[in-house]
Structures are given as structure tokens and as C-alpha cells.
Write a protein that holds these residues in place. Sequence first.
Motif, PDB file in Angstrom:
ATOM      1  N   ALA A  95       0.848  -1.053   0.152  1.00 23.94           N
ATOM      2  CA  ALA A  95      -0.046   0.064   0.069  1.00 23.94           C
ATOM      3  C   ALA A  95       0.938   1.220  -0.022  1.00 23.94           C
ATOM      4  O   ALA A  95       2.082   1.112   0.481  1.00 23.94           O
ATOM      5  N   TYR A 130      -3.308   0.366  -3.335  1.00 27.09           N
ATOM      6  CA  TYR A 130      -3.445  -0.859  -2.638  1.00 27.09           C
ATOM      7  C   TYR A 130      -3.012  -1.991  -3.638  1.00 27.09           C
ATOM      8  O   TYR A 130      -3.418  -1.910  -4.873  1.00 27.09           O
ATOM      9  N   ASP A 190      -3.783  -5.701  -5.217  1.00 29.25           N
ATOM     10  CA  ASP A 190      -5.065  -6.355  -5.325  1.00 29.25           C
ATOM     11  C   ASP A 190      -5.262  -7.490  -3.970  1.00 29.25           C
ATOM     12  O   ASP A 190      -6.278  -7.373  -3.506  1.00 29.25           O
ATOM     13  N   LYS A 192      -6.527  -5.385  -1.039  1.00 28.56           N
ATOM     14  CA  LYS A 192      -7.587  -4.527  -1.039  1.00 28.56           C
ATOM     15  C   LYS A 192      -8.860  -4.820  -0.274  1.00 28.56           C
ATOM     16  O   LYS A 192      -9.301  -6.056  -0.382  1.00 28.56           O
TER      17      LYS A 192
END
Length: 122
Positions: free
Chosen positions: A49, A60, A62, A65
Amino acid sequence: QVQLVESGGGLVQAGGSLRLSCAASGLTFSAATMGWFRQAPGKEREFVAAISGRGNRTYYADSVKGRFTISRDNAKNTVYLQMNSLKPDDTAVYLCAADSFIPTVRNGYQYWGQGTQVTVSS
């Protein structure tokens, strides 16, 4: 001299939460994009992040997230990573990084902390 000091790591069960902190000194913190990366044994260091200097833009990976939230307090020169719904795959050393024009790219960052261990048990 720029210093980044991470804290807040530890051992947690799957589904649990941790909050990491990174205290920065020696730089104009409010102007610096800050990032969190992680590195598991035998794996490449990967982006987790990032947050812009004013905190108005966040980025972020994936894989995190919806579970992780990055934030910052410019009055305290500190960036945070709130990690919820942790999974065993999140186990890694988490490193704080500072000052990049490319928030999601490892090689874009000028300064790095030593890291804090996060271990998620199943």
C-alpha cells in the motif's frame, strides 16, 4: 539522516487484525509519499500500500484491497497500516518506505525501514 522505524508486528491468528506504525524522521514528512511493502522468505519484496503526502491518494495491491487500510498523521510524522481479516499468506516482514514519485514501485523509494515481522497462524 532519514530514519524509518516500524512497529506493531507480531503473531496473530487467521482472521485477526494488526496495526503497523512507521515513525519517520529526517525528511519533510508531509511532502513524502509513503509506502508499505512486504517480503516473505524466498520471495520478492512486493508492494502492499502507499499514500500521498497529503493523504488524499491511496494505492493498494489487489491482494490486500478491502482488508488493509493505509493512513498517515503528518503532525506525528507517522504512517499506519491497519490490517484486518489476516490470512496465513500475509505472513512476511513488513517494511516502510519513503519518498517516491512512483508509489507502487519498489525501486522508486529512496528510504527504507528495517521491517517488522507479521506472522499469521492458521
